[in-house]
Design a protein around this motif. Sequence first.
Motif, mmCIF file in Angstrom:
data_model
loop_
_atom_site.group_PDB
_atom_site.id
_atom_site.type_symbol
_atom_site.label_atom_id
_atom_site.label_comp_id
_atom_site.label_asym_id
_atom_site.label_seq_id
_atom_site.Cartn_x
_atom_site.Cartn_y
_atom_site.Cartn_z
ATOM 1 N N TYR A 140 0.849 -1.252 0.196
ATOM 2 C CA TYR A 140 0.058 0.170 -0.238
ATOM 3 C C TYR A 140 0.956 1.209 0.123
ATOM 4 C CZ TYR A 140 -3.872 -3.016 1.524
ATOM 5 O OH TYR A 140 -4.824 -3.897 1.607
ATOM 6 N N ARG B 234 -5.025 -9.386 -12.037
ATOM 7 C CA ARG B 234 -6.501 -8.686 -12.100
ATOM 8 C C ARG B 234 -6.761 -8.652 -13.479
ATOM 9 N NH1 ARG B 234 -8.241 -4.959 -8.210
ATOM 10 N NH2 ARG B 234 -7.611 -5.792 -6.264
ATOM 11 N N TRP C 272 -11.505 -3.792 -15.289
ATOM 12 C CA TRP C 272 -11.923 -3.277 -13.532
ATOM 13 C C TRP C 272 -11.726 -1.952 -13.468
ATOM 14 C CZ3 TRP C 272 -7.293 -2.036 -11.355
ATOM 15 C CH2 TRP C 272 -6.260 -2.663 -11.541
ATOM 16 N N ARG C 273 -12.161 -1.179 -12.548
ATOM 17 C CA ARG C 273 -11.973 0.191 -12.355
ATOM 18 C C ARG C 273 -10.674 0.406 -11.270
ATOM 19 N NH1 ARG C 273 -13.432 4.283 -14.942
ATOM 20 N NH2 ARG C 273 -13.478 5.443 -13.006
ATOM 21 N N GLY C 274 -9.996 1.451 -11.624
ATOM 22 C CA GLY C 274 -9.135 1.650 -10.398
ATOM 23 C C GLY C 274 -8.169 2.956 -10.732
ATOM 24 N N SER D 101 -10.102 3.100 -16.539
ATOM 25 C CA SER D 101 -10.944 1.767 -16.649
ATOM 26 C C SER D 101 -9.472 0.843 -17.121
ATOM 27 C CB SER D 101 -11.834 1.681 -17.603
ATOM 28 O OG SER D 101 -12.990 2.306 -16.921
ATOM 29 N N TYR E 291 -3.394 0.904 -9.337
ATOM 30 C CA TYR E 291 -3.912 0.926 -7.824
ATOM 31 C C TYR E 291 -5.303 0.654 -7.612
ATOM 32 C CZ TYR E 291 0.578 3.406 -6.728
ATOM 33 O OH TYR E 291 1.803 3.839 -6.556
ATOM 34 N N ASP E 292 -5.522 -0.269 -6.652
ATOM 35 C CA ASP E 292 -7.029 -0.011 -6.240
ATOM 36 C C ASP E 292 -7.128 0.688 -4.839
ATOM 37 O OD1 ASP E 292 -9.562 -0.749 -5.534
ATOM 38 O OD2 ASP E 292 -9.237 -3.000 -5.800
ATOM 39 N N VAL F 226 -1.831 -2.761 -7.230
ATOM 40 C CA VAL F 226 -2.313 -4.116 -7.946
ATOM 41 C C VAL F 226 -1.176 -4.595 -8.903
ATOM 42 C CG1 VAL F 226 -3.755 -5.163 -9.617
ATOM 43 C CG2 VAL F 226 -4.527 -3.273 -8.029
#
Length: 357
Positions: A140, A294, A298-300, A314, A342-343, A348
């Motif tokens: 993180y 991933r 997906w959204r990030g 996206s 990143y999420d 990620v």
Amino acid sequence: MRVLVAMSGGVDSSVAAARLVAEGHEVVGVHLALNRNPEAYRSGSRGCCSLEDSLDARRVADTLGIPFYVWDFSERFHADVVEDFLAEYAAGRTPNPCLRCNEKIKFAAVLDRGIALGFDAVATGHYARLEWAGDEARLYRAADAAKDQSYVLGVLTQEQLRHSLFPLYGTEKPQVRAEAAALGLRVASKPDSHDICFISDGDTAGFLNRALGERDGEIVDTAGAVVGHHSGHHQFTVGQRKGLRLGVPAADGRPRYVLGITPATNTVVVGPREGLSVSVIDAIRPTWAVAAPRLGTWRGLVQVRAHGAAMPCSVTAGGEGVRIVLDDAAQGIAPGQAAVLYDGDLVVGAATIAETG
């Protein structure tokens, strides 16, 4: 736990080592001799590989009462970092050598040797937070946003993260300096290292010219008209404004920026700032910091510079590449840069930017 601490000679890695000693770990310090260029070992070198730095690291180890070694990784550093840096610029791309060093040296070569010698983990003074979720090590952002270094760690794999420690994760820099001073460490007020460690004088253009040679070429506008000349496309990067030395001013009088580089013809294309706008990024060679890739859409968030902003996007990831569509267009994104995904604050993965559109 047996921990190998990569000690650069700076205050961050010194306090990281001190904290691990205080926690009761069996700590060994190692300083990495990375540069074959003697100029980088002079006192006062601008990078992090000077003779002065190795002596500072040794003095800290003596103060902490831990064993200390110098490991010579100069040949591998030259092959994996310096030669990669030169090859990327020769190809018209903009690499990040610090990120490559983390990937190939500090958390690959050093970790491999450390594990072979019976160490459980490698620790550094990077500002990032590592937490465990079952068997998964999750990386993180650090608490101190101004010092967050999760971007340059974004290339690390799950296996590497499982054997990594970042003791400064929840600390701000003033606290680190105060802690070093309280321990009596001479590096407490030492300035941070800066610039590229293997370019001792900070003259990147000069270094590239010496290594890649000079070759006359043209600077053209978006219509193909010649507006200037240069001595090598490797002296430029997408988004650059200064140092273009254009002989023909723009018709509207506005500044011009480097929009593109064509190595095959040694041509640099310049144009207005709006020509730098990017909404789609195609990246290659993805690596995943999380346990499971991933894949799919997906959204990030994506970050493309060490101290840049994280941008909503996206992400569509496959086995060989990643397509990133930004919510809002950004400017000055160059091929060769790393796109770290990143999420929220969770790292990620990462991939190398190949094209933008």
